[in-house]
Design an enzyme around this catalytic site. Sequence first.
Site, PDB file in Angstrom:
ATOM      1  CB  CYS A  96      -1.601   7.501   1.400  1.00  0.00           C
ATOM      2  SG  CYS A  96      -3.105   6.727   2.003  1.00  0.00           S
TER       3      CYS A  96
ATOM      4  CD  GLU B 219      -3.090  -0.983   0.429  1.00  0.00           C
ATOM      5  OE1 GLU B 219      -3.403   0.162   0.064  1.00  0.00           O
ATOM      6  OE2 GLU B 219      -3.728  -1.992   0.088  1.00  0.00           O
TER       7      GLU B 219
END
Length: 461
Positions: A248, A215
């Site tokens: 993010c 991720e």
Amino acid sequence: MSPAVRAGVPEAVAAVRAAYDDGRTRPLDWRRRQLQGLVRMVTEREEDFNAALKQDLGKNPLEGYLTELSITRAEAEHALKNLTAWARPRRVPVPLGLQPAAAKTEPQPLGVALIIGPWNYPVQLILAPLVGALAAGNAAVLKPSEMAPASSAALARLVPQYLDPDAVAVVEGGADTSSALLKERFDTIFFTGGERVGRIVLQAAAEHLTPVTLELGGKSPAVVLDGQMPAVARRLMYGKLLNAGQTCVAPDYVLVTEDAAPELEKQLAKAARSLFGADASRSPDYGRIVNEDHFDRLVGLMEGGTVLAGGRHDRAERYIEPTVLTGVDPSAPVMQEEIFGPVLPVLRVADLDEAMAFINARPTPLSAYLYSNSAAARARFEQGVRAGSISHNASTVHLAVPELPFGGAGASGTGAYHGRRSFETFSQLRPVFTKNTLVDTLRVAYPPYSGLKKRLLRRLL
Ligand code: NAD
């Protein structure tokens, strides 16, 4: 601290593996108890976690609750509700030529999972993947980020109180500890962090042929064509300024058409001030930059354009004012790396085609955002843009939908999680095929191959 962790890294991993090997993690009952423990932990210890998040990142308690604890709790509750259905074997049809027989897929735990987390959502990004690992019947070693030390310490202290301390271990430490962990054999590695360390993780995993979920981050673009500009600007700034931009999926930069630019820029400047007041440094709702290195990097990036709003900063406080930059050249440093801070560059484009070409010429982002009321434009964006996920007329909030898989593509990561996808990420969907020996129909496929067999088999298969 769990007994496993007082020893060294190899001993800690061996102890967790021993717990997995004794079979305790497989029954659904054990899994449910762990998920219930997780729900209790984030509910009863909300204050402990929020105090740690305040210390590490200046996070407002409501933001800590919304973006770390309630997301984790929702994931765990969703898994509890659906666990029986997810864990059930699924029948698969058998072609006529292989009958009589039965076929099914049966989810199996992968084994011992290593979960390595980043500092920006230091609690959620350890515990949300853990939901999937536990629901699927795995044991787990958790390695929180050393750059959020108070949150890491809170996890190390609280996890063993609420979860099976033999099967879930928290190992604290930095790159050295992480490297030592990566030398051990795991059955799956779930890594959230940056691209550089992602490569290190992938190389280490190759040694043991361990499957990996990455991720990662990247520059998530937001394209603005049309819409109610005050709302568009607020949604963009909210996504950008959450956790002081250290998110993010924050919109990294904006591509706006010449037509929409004047109004959008005016509204962005307004939204930058309206969310946290004229002086954001005095707002209890606004976070801080994680450390001085990142602060210095961000102040350097602010030189890449004309400051339309914000721009003030204070190193002692690690404070950077919500900042909007215009007149940004695509070759400026601020457009070369993930910004990961409260600085929003706005670049002008002629139209949607130019925006999509701009995005596709760069590494695949984690998310891509389009602001437009045109269904046709949205359809073109969906078809024409490479990204881990797409969201229309909203930024960042899509990851709170439990059944939407969350993950990157290309440079922004591989694999995904949340909801059922988390369960599957931490499972092997093992195929099982069963025949009996009473009726030996398979003989028809065995040699010697007579003309009759050939004709029959070609008709059947
Ligand atoms: P990072 O890659 O620097 O660190 C992540 C983890 O890796 C930490 O636990 C760290 O201790 C460990 N680590 C550091 N050096 C290592 C090494 N040499 N060997 C092994 N392990 C090592 O990431 P970060 O700075 O903590 O987080 C920021 C990045 O994470 C950004 O790029 C952001 O976009 C990304 N991110 C992605 C998601 C997502 O869900 N896709 C979520 C949050 C953050």
